[in-house]
Design an enzyme around this catalytic site. Structure first.
Site, short mmCIF file in Angstrom:
data_model
loop_
_atom_site.label_atom_id
_atom_site.label_comp_id
_atom_site.label_asym_id
_atom_site.label_seq_id
_atom_site.Cartn_x
_atom_site.Cartn_y
_atom_site.Cartn_z
N ASP A 1 -1.21 -12.26 5.32
CA ASP A 1 -2.18 -12.98 6.16
C ASP A 1 -3.58 -12.89 5.55
OD1 ASP A 1 -3.30 -14.30 8.29
OD2 ASP A 1 -3.22 -12.60 9.66
N ASP B 1 -5.67 -3.33 -1.97
CA ASP B 1 -7.12 -3.33 -2.20
C ASP B 1 -7.44 -3.79 -3.62
OD1 ASP B 1 -5.71 -1.00 -2.66
OD2 ASP B 1 -7.36 0.36 -2.25
N LYS C 1 0.88 -1.18 0.00
CA LYS C 1 0.00 0.00 0.00
C LYS C 1 0.91 1.23 0.00
CE LYS C 1 -4.20 1.84 0.54
NZ LYS C 1 -5.31 1.70 -0.42
#
Ligand code: ATP
Length: 332
Positions: free
Chosen positions: A228, A204, A171
């Site tokens: 994860d 995302d 990100k």
């Protein structure tokens, strides 16, 4: 003298139920193996007042290979996750999560074949949370050394296992320093592996792309938290948590475990799906260079799932954990 001595943790919740079946599988494969068994997690805490007793730690150090059923970390202040603790104690910096369609019958998507390399020792899992005047903040730590070693491991593994394309997930548009560092190290290292196609995606967008077109992806490397989350998402693509194995690897020590937790909601009911644990056992066999036995186990599982007659509840069937195992053993 036995050929293999491993440390075995039967864990909490559904752990003992699936561990019993794993041992039957190893027996049926004719493995020359002995177990040093210890309690860790909630039951160890109740019995010894320690989540990871010292004997268990010594045993892992000695045997170098452990198979671990899921454990429960008691809820409350001061309890650090047993899984996180083990990874840090032995510096198991790679969480390797192969996620593939074992059978198109139980999978939402056909022919998925992914490997997720999750950094296993830093990021938000340092568990450092501090108070501010109006709440808390959590420390996300990304370092050069730890990013380099997971990314190098991922590329080396791909070369060794003949894989072609890797996606770095981050990100970095928002977390310019931490994720920015991870991405820039990936971009440096990829130049040493020109034979492997590489790209990067923001977390995302990656979630959406994986759900839309999982077959577009081959391997994924990511910092701890994204790794994860993506591995649970990816497990869902191929039939759920009951089918997803993992390996925690360091330079000398390896601990194999299912991705799922101890599933206390179905404890003692005899309905747990042992497949993820069996596949973790297969990963361990590959690590021990018992590839032929690992393949026999994977093929037996595939055959049972393909036939679709003896399936556990999570896969839409009615079979007990033991009945499912019997069926796998009959195909070995
Ligand atoms: P943790 O925090 O340890 O991950 P959790 O409760 O969030 O624990 P799981 O224990 O993995 O997560 O369970 C999530 C759900 O999946 C539960 O409803 C559980 O019953 C189900 N589940 C997990 N593993 C299995 C399995 N092997 N077979 C059948 N159902 C499972």
């Amino acid at each position: 003298m036995v050929k293999y001595r491993i440390t075995l943790f039967e864990g909490d919740g559904i752990g003992p139920e699936i561990t019993k079946e794993m041992k039957r599988i190893f027996d049926s494969l004719g493995l020359d193996i002995e177990y040093d068994e210890f309690l860790i997690g909630e039951r160890a805490y109740k019995k010894y007042g320690e989540l990871i007793p010292k004997d268990a730690i010594e045993s892992i150090k000695k045997n170098k290979v452990a198979l671990k059923a899921p454990v429960t970390t008691p809820v409350g202040e001061g309890f650090r996750s047993v899984n996180v603790e083990l990874r840090l104690l032995f510096d198991l910096y790679v969480n390797l999560r192969p996620i593939s369609t074992i059978s198109n019958k139980v999978s939402k998507y056909k022919d998925v074949d992914l490997i997720i390399f999750r950094e296993n020792t830093e990021d938000l899992y340092t568990g450092i949370e501090e108070e501010t005047h109006d709440g808390y903040y959590a420390k996300k730590i990304i370092t050069k050394e730890k990013s380099k070693r997971i990314i190098n491991f991922a590329f080396d593994y791909m070369v060794k296992h003949n894989r072609h394309k890797i996606t770095c997930v981050h990100k970095a548009n928002i977390l310019k320093k931490t994720d920015g560092l991870f991405l820039s190290i990936f971009n440096d290292i990829k130049n040493n592996y020109k034979m492997i196609e590489s790209n990067d995606k923001i977390i995302d967008n990656m979630c959406m792309q994986l759900v839309l077109n999982p077959n577009d992806f081959d391997s994924i490397v990511a910092p701890n938290l994204y790794g994860d989350i993506l591995s649970d998402l990816a497990a869902g693509l191929v039939g759920g948590l009951g089918l997803a194995p993992s390996a925690n690897l360091g330079d000398e020590i390896a601990i194999f475990e299912a991705v799922h937790g101890s599933a206390p909601d179905i404890e003692g009911k005899g309905i747990a799906n042992p497949t993820a644990f069996f596949l973790s056992g297969a990963l361990m066999l590959e690590y021990l260079s018992e590839s032929e036995k690992a393949l026999r186990l994977k093929n037996a599982i595939k055959e049972v799932l393909e036939e679709g007659k003896v399936l556990t509840k999570d896969l839409g069937g009615f079979a007990s954990t033991t009945a499912f195992t019997d069926e796998v053993i009959s195909k070995l």
